[in-house]
Design an enzyme around this catalytic site. Structure first.
Site, short mmCIF file in Angstrom:
data_model
loop_
_atom_site.label_atom_id
_atom_site.label_comp_id
_atom_site.label_asym_id
_atom_site.label_seq_id
_atom_site.Cartn_x
_atom_site.Cartn_y
_atom_site.Cartn_z
CG HIS A 116 -40.37 5.43 29.51
ND1 HIS A 116 -41.34 4.77 28.80
CD2 HIS A 116 -39.79 6.29 28.62
CE1 HIS A 116 -41.36 5.19 27.55
NE2 HIS A 116 -40.43 6.12 27.42
CG ASP A 148 -44.30 1.12 25.93
OD1 ASP A 148 -43.19 1.08 26.49
OD2 ASP A 148 -44.82 0.13 25.37
#
Length: 505
Positions: free
Chosen positions: A476, A480
């Site tokens: 992450h 995204d």
């Protein structure tokens, strides 16, 4: 007497090499153990020493020739012209010393890029056993692969210096072979001194390996920045690779954290302890444990899920599997479809195919697909290089071949390095759903699962379809949620309608 110069053992699974450079020409005087030529394989550069002092006769394999293991490279006329006025009998003394001393050291071979140590797992011979040249003496276990060590000469295994369980360094001594067969092997240090002549001294002035010089030029390194491990400190190609890795390591790796002390094991009742069995973890299992924990500690791992209707893929397999196998000689499986679908999605969402290097993001304009494979020794990930350019048949052949060699423990380090994305198929073991862990430094891994008939709604009606849950674990920090979900949707769309792959949709 004519001595043959032949291609030495090149390493596990390496069967051929290219003659890169000859340091001598026909008619030149050579000393025992002096470097004659240099061979280049896919992974390493191999120097070929003179097995005896004399005059170089015929060069059978000139520069640029591809040669196999044990192929004839050249001949040496033993003793002819090898004498010097200062030491008229020196050339004859060297072979005699070899025969009387009759010992050859068995050394740890090159273990692969960035691998510096191994554990001796099995000795196939014991002291006093007779051995033949190239017969397997022992097996070493590194972090990822097993390496077999062949006998450099025929004779008797005189002494084992590194018993099973010993950790040894690359280039370390494993054992000693004695006997008549040792005369054909490269001379140990005392014999080299006995046969030293003027040409042997000039051998120290030999330029660094051509492949190393090219690599240094490309990396912008000077020779004084690289530690040579070749003869007389000669810099080899792998030395440059280590120097480049060492130079980039501080920027690429986060500051190391102090290792946490292991949690003490809770006391075990005596009656239970007597029924327990304690087995030391293999190096491979230790590496798997360390890398998986490092991935969790370093990356911000998040997993997103979806499901795919496998009807279309299964129908294509039913319709074309016989024709496919007849033409290409390999079965049409599911992995080629998933590999193609992932390559297609990675083009649209390139950050899933990228990695973090310090404060930079490195985007890969290619796909080296890792295929996680379970083996008796543990999980390994062979890499299909440039998977995005390969056909279904090429993918199926390479996946099957590397999977087979992984289970046999025959993969090389090079075949498990450089992956940019990984697919893990837990469905073959019956897993219905799981969250795969990243394979650092990659930023994405796709988890496949069991195909199971389930009721789904299609066009307002409940129907039974073969469904599979998909899981994408991603870093992450650079991927995204929108990108991760879109990637998984594109994989789902390509599998549910494979025609999209043909239309690049």
């Amino acid at each position: 007497m004519t001595i043959e110069v032949r291609v030495p053992t090149l390493g596990e699974s390496v069967t051929e090499a290219t003659v890169a450079t000859w340091f001598k020409k026909p008619g030149d005087v050579v000393a025992a153990d002096e470097m004659l030529c240099e061979l280049e394989t896919d992974k390493v550069t191999v120097e070929v020493p003179a097995p005896a002092a004399g005059t170089l006769g015929e060069i059978v394999a000139p520069e640029g020739t591809t040669v196999g293991v044990d192929a004839l490279l050249a001949t040496i006329n033993e003793g002819a012209g090898a004498e010097t006025p200062a030491a008229p009998r020196a050339a004859e003394a060297a072979p005699a010393a070899l025969e009387t001393a009759g010992t050859v050291d068995v050394m740890v071979p090159t273990l692969g890029e960035s691998v510096t140590e191994a554990t001796v797992s099995t000795w196939f011979k014991k002291p006093g056993d007779s051995v033949q040249q190239d017969e397997m003496l022992c097996e070493l276990e590194t972090d990822k692969v097993s390496v077999e060590v062949p006998a450099p000469a025929s004779g008797v295994l005189a002494e084992v210096l590194a018993p099973e369980g010993t950790t040894v360094q690359a280039g370390g001594k494993l054992a000693v072979i004695s006997g008549a067969g040792a005369a054909a092997a490269p001379a140990p240090a005392p014999a080299a001194e006995a046969g030293q002549t003027a040409p042997a001294a000039t051998g120290k002035d030999i330029a660094h390996a051509p492949s190393a010089q090219k690599a240094m030029a490309e990396a912008g390194l000077s020779p004084d920045q690289v530690t040579g491990t070749g003869r007389d400190g000669r810099i080899m190609k792998e030395d440059v690779a280590r120097a480049v890795a060492a130079a980039s390591a501080p920027a690429a790796a986060p500051a190391p954290q102090p290792a946490a002390a292991p949690t003490p094991r809770a006391p075990v009742p005596a009656e239970d302890a007597a029924r327990e069995e304690r087995v030391r973890m293999t190096r491979l299992r230790q590496t798997i444990a360390r890398r998986l924990k490092d991935a969790q500690n370093t990356a911000a791992i998040l997993t997103t899920y979806n499901e795919v209707d496998m009807s279309a893929v299964m129908e294509i397999r039913r319709e074309y599997k016989d024709l496919f196998e007849k033409k290409h000689g390999v079965r049409l499986g599911f992995m080629s479809f998933f590999t193609k679908a992932c390559c297609h999605a990675l083009k649209e969402i390139p950050e899933v195919n990228a990695e973090i290097d310090g404060t930079d993001i490195v985007y890969k304009n290619f796909v080296h697909m890792g295929i996680a494979t379970g083996t008796p020794q543990g999980l390994v990930v062979p890499v299909i290089r440039d998977a995005d350019t390969k056909s279904f048949a090429e993918l199926e052949k390479e996946i099957a071949e590397k999977g087979r060699r992984a289970r046999d423990g025959k993969l090389t380090m090079a075949e498990m390095q450089g992956g940019t994305f990984t697919i893990s198929n837990g469905g073959v073991y019956g897993s219905l759903m799981s969250s795969p862990i990243l394979n650092p430094p990659q930023s994405g891994i796709l988890g496949m699962h069991k195909i199971q008939d389930r009721p789904v709604v299609v066009g307002g009606e409940i129907v039974i379809r073969p469904m599979m849950y998909l899981a994408l674990s991603y870093d992450h920090r650079i991927v995204d949620g929108k990108g991760a979900v879109t990637f998984l949707v594109r994989v789902k769309e390509a599998l549910e309608d494979p025609r999209r792959l043909l239309m690049d949709l």
